[in-house]
Design a protein around this motif. Structure first.
Motif, PDB file in Angstrom:
ATOM      1  N   GLU A 172       0.909  -1.221   0.019  1.00  0.00           N
ATOM      2  CA  GLU A 172       0.074   0.244   0.061  1.00  0.00           C
ATOM      3  C   GLU A 172       0.690   1.225  -0.035  1.00  0.00           C
ATOM      4  OE1 GLU A 172      -3.285   0.080  -0.220  1.00  0.00           O
ATOM      5  OE2 GLU A 172      -4.004  -1.577   0.808  1.00  0.00           O
ATOM      6  N   PRO A 173       1.667   1.487  -0.753  1.00  0.00           N
ATOM      7  CA  PRO A 173       2.869   2.532  -0.847  1.00  0.00           C
ATOM      8  C   PRO A 173       2.357   3.791  -0.980  1.00  0.00           C
ATOM      9  CG  PRO A 173       2.962   1.475  -3.059  1.00  0.00           C
ATOM     10  CD  PRO A 173       1.982   0.692  -2.055  1.00  0.00           C
ATOM     11  N   VAL A 174       0.913   3.770  -1.513  1.00  0.00           N
ATOM     12  CA  VAL A 174       0.327   5.378  -1.985  1.00  0.00           C
ATOM     13  C   VAL A 174      -1.043   5.579  -1.185  1.00  0.00           C
ATOM     14  CG1 VAL A 174       1.770   5.755  -4.227  1.00  0.00           C
ATOM     15  CG2 VAL A 174      -0.662   4.748  -4.032  1.00  0.00           C
ATOM     16  N   SER A 175      -1.193   4.273  -0.408  1.00  0.00           N
ATOM     17  CA  SER A 175      -2.687   4.673   0.285  1.00  0.00           C
ATOM     18  C   SER A 175      -2.937   5.983   1.179  1.00  0.00           C
ATOM     19  CB  SER A 175      -3.080   3.278   0.921  1.00  0.00           C
ATOM     20  OG  SER A 175      -2.998   2.353   0.146  1.00  0.00           O
ATOM     21  N   ALA A 176      -1.788   6.160   1.843  1.00  0.00           N
ATOM     22  CA  ALA A 176      -1.969   7.230   3.030  1.00  0.00           C
ATOM     23  C   ALA A 176      -1.553   8.445   2.403  1.00  0.00           C
ATOM     24  CB  ALA A 176      -0.718   6.901   3.939  1.00  0.00           C
ATOM     25  N   LEU A 177      -1.168   8.684   1.152  1.00  0.00           N
ATOM     26  CA  LEU A 177      -1.064  10.026   0.638  1.00  0.00           C
ATOM     27  C   LEU A 177      -2.130  10.841  -0.299  1.00  0.00           C
ATOM     28  CD1 LEU A 177       2.262   8.717  -1.130  1.00  0.00           C
ATOM     29  CD2 LEU A 177       1.990   9.733   1.133  1.00  0.00           C
ATOM     30  N   ASP A 178      -2.081  12.063  -0.423  1.00  0.00           N
ATOM     31  CA  ASP A 178      -2.965  12.555  -1.038  1.00  0.00           C
ATOM     32  C   ASP A 178      -3.117  12.501  -2.463  1.00  0.00           C
ATOM     33  OD1 ASP A 178      -4.679  14.250   0.760  1.00  0.00           O
ATOM     34  OD2 ASP A 178      -2.835  15.652   1.363  1.00  0.00           O
TER      35      ASP A 178
END
Lengths: 314, 332
Positions: A172-178
């Motif tokens: 999930e490398p981009v799940s926490a990013l805007d």
């Protein structure tokens, strides 16, 4: 020989509610230079699978072969050798960076552990990688809290690249990013893939990201793969009812709203339903599905589905 | 008829920052207004201001929030308490942190009814079961005695919704209500919210970062960036013909909207930099990241202009992409 080959892998945990079958019999291959997307909802076991591949968690059964070597039987010393070649990028880079260390110290640690170069050489390697991932050179003297979420993920990527790995498990490398930052990080991962000849096992709950990013996609449900196909086939001809439901559930501006495709909740992985594990939520379930677990079978070259009725769905 | 809620020039200030500036919007009875923005856009603080639940350090420095003919910024704590939960209710992203872990869900729902509707213990319990049925929780007679940890994430959010609608509020503020949920569960919860909106004639302020959710569930959309409204439109207009460079950038950066676009076809369109660059910016907050910025953009914050009916945009240099051939608009 594939880069990574996983066969009948099981990772079970003991929990208060009994045996939790997080990964429950998975076959998986990642070829050199390939990105395999692993899609599923929370609790389906996709993160456990990722951790098991690196042996951060030990499997209960099955085999993991990396470049033909069975790494399930390796002792810690030999495992460390293999881990140079398999790295991981996490969802929340902040949680995986020591807040009391500067970026320079964080990035030097893996080089020291693996006895790479002397001090000067290590500095050079770090400076190179920091520039590659698009961070300013002076970043190495700063602390994780001084960076934004997107920059922290760049640090996480830099750390994963330091030892010249061949395979990176991206959880999930981009799940926490805007959204505006997601595109930056996905583009960076693609550049790095090209430049370093990497292969990715790309774990995500976000179908649209996987659709853009993966060469092949595997859909996971309650510890098992329910469908696997190359990217284009999966999206043009999904055969498992769960895959179809996942696709329909993504709200999409280009089509009118539909009723929620699935009722009910994901059953607990410590109480997996009989027969087909999806039957409790499946709109097509019959008595056969409640009794017999469908075989994961090929319906076309490179397209496998675990559904009794895969041939009738289109 | 006056709108149900009218926000006029709302400015929220911390001692050293102004996270929301000159924000205006209104919402009619029974309507769903989406406020969309990324972290740092000020969307959640706006929601807290509507509830008069701003953190202590934050002050409403300017503006009015008119709800049902009354200015909420002028109400005292007691008057506001009377309104909150009864006429305006709110649900949050992570239901587990809003529910009391050592109290059954039946008692938590009942508490609202005892306070606002003066129901007895037995009547409150009966009503709690009815509300659990309303939010489609199976076997509500049994579930009413469950503790929050015994429920799944989707079920917990349903319980939060049951608490929020217990007194049939006129306005429900939903702050990222499905962000913590899986996509199949998200669809169920959004369906439920929309059904309740119709059944209870309730207006909904839906705060989200998810453009797909906005497109399918909102009647009207406000796009925020760094505390400012940069665009407002009907969802169809916004997605077919986004006007503000930020909105365009977001739509272009989103892989969701490009169905047949694969990495082998090329890189995703990026918005360079981050929202941090808006701090201390005297002109347009988006200027440091904007690919169309000109010298004059740094002079002052752009005024909202009305480029078409039902639309507002805070950029003087934007032109409709619909003026150019169809293909360009489709590629967004």
């Amino acid at each position: 020989m594939p880069l990574l080959s996983v066969s009948d892998l099981k990772t079970h945990y003991k929990s208060r509610d009994g045996l939790l079958r997080a990964v429950d019999g998975i076959d998986l291959v990642v070829e050199r230079g390939e990105t395999v997307g692993l899609v599923g909802e929370s609790g389906c076991g996709k993160s456990t699978l990722g951790k098991t591949v690196l042996r951060l968690v030990d499997p209960t059964a099955g085999h993991i072969e990396f470049k033909g070597e069975d790494i399930t039987v390796l002792d810690q010393r030999n495992l460390q050798r293999v881990r140079r070649s398999i790295q991981m990028i996490f969802q929340d880079p902040y949680a995986s960076l020591n807040p009391r260390q500067t970026i320079g110290e964080i990035l030097e640690a893996p080089l020291v552990v693996h006895k790479v170069g002397d001090r000067t050489e290590r500095r050079q390697i770090i400076a190179n990688i920091v520039a590659k991932v698009g961070l300013p050179a002076e970043s190495i003297n700063r602390y994780p809290h001084e960076f934004s979420g997107g920059q922290r993920q760049r640090i996480g990527i830099a750390r994963a690249l330091l030892l010249n790995p061949e395979l990176i498990v991206c959880d999930e490398p981009v799940s926490a990013l805007d959204l505006s930052i997601q595109a930056q990080i996905l583009n960076l991962l693609l550049e790095m893939k090209k430049e370093f000849g990497l292969s990715y096992l790309f774990i995500s709950h976000d179908l649209s990201v996987v659709r853009y990013f993966a060469d092949r996609v595997m859909v996971m449900y309650l510890g098992r793969i329910v469908e696997s196909a190359d990217n284009a086939t999966l999206w043009s001809d999904p055969r498992h009812p769960y895959t179809r439901a996942l696709m329909e559930a993504v709200p999409d501006p280009s089509r009118p709203r539909q009723a929620a495709p699935l009722g009910g909740d994901l059953p607990s992985p410590s109480d997996i339903p009989s027969g087909c594990r999806f039957h409790t939520r499946c709109p097509l379930a019959t008595d056969l599905c409640r009794a017999d677990e469908p075989e994961f079978r090929a319906i076309a070259p490179g397209h496998q589905v675990a559904c009794h009725f895969a041939d009738r769905i289109n | 008829m006056a709108p149900l809620l009218q926000v006029d020039n709302l400015t929220i200030r911390f001692p050293r920052a102004e996270p929301v500036g000159n924000l205006s919007f209104e919402i009619e009875q029974g309507e769903t207004l989406a406020i969309v923005g990324e972290s740092g856009s000020g969307k959640s603080l706006t929601a807290l201001a509507l509830m008069q639940l701003l953190p202590r350090a934050a002050k409403i420095a300017n503006g009015h929030i008119t709800f049902g003919g009354r200015d909420l910024t002028k109400l005292d704590a007691r008057e506001m308490r009377h309104l909150r939960g009864r006429e305006i209710a709110m649900i949050f992203q992570e239901p587990m942190t809003s529910l009391n872990p050592v109290m059954t869900i039946g008692r938590q729902i009942g508490e609202v009814l005892k306070v606002h509707e003066k129901l007895s213990g037995k009547a409150a319990r009966e009503r709690a079961i009815e509300l659990l049925r309303l939010v489609r929780i199976p076997a509500p007679e049994k579930r009413v005695d469950d503790y929050p940890h015994q429920l799944s994430g989707g079920m917990r959010q349903r319980v939060m919704i049951a608490i929020a609608v217990a007194c049939k509020p006129k306005l429900l503020i939903a702050d990222e209500p499905t962000t913590a949920l899986d996509v199949t569960i998200q669809a169920q919860v959004l369906d439920l919210l929309d059904t309740l909106r119709r059944e209870l004639q309730m207006a909904v302020v839906l705060i989200t970062h998810d453009l797909g959710v906005v497109a399918q569930w909102a009647d009207k959309v406000v796009v925020m960036y760094a505390g400012r409204k940069v665009e407002q439109a009907l969802p169809g207009d916004l997605f077919n013909d986004p006007l503000h460079p930020y909105t365009r950038g977001l739509l272009a950066a989103s892989p969701r909207l490009k169905h047949d676009f694969h990495y082998r076809d090329g890189a995703l369109t990026e918005i360079p930099g981050s929202i941090v660059s808006a701090v201390g910016e005297a002109g347009c907050p988006f200027r440091p990241r904007c690919n169309q910025a000109r010298a004059s953009c740094s002079h002052h914050v752009p005024q909202l202009i009305v480029p078409a009916a039902d639309r507002l945009v805070a950029c003087p240099f934007t032109t409709s992409l619909k003026a150019v051939p169809h293909a360009a608009a489709l590629s967004l």
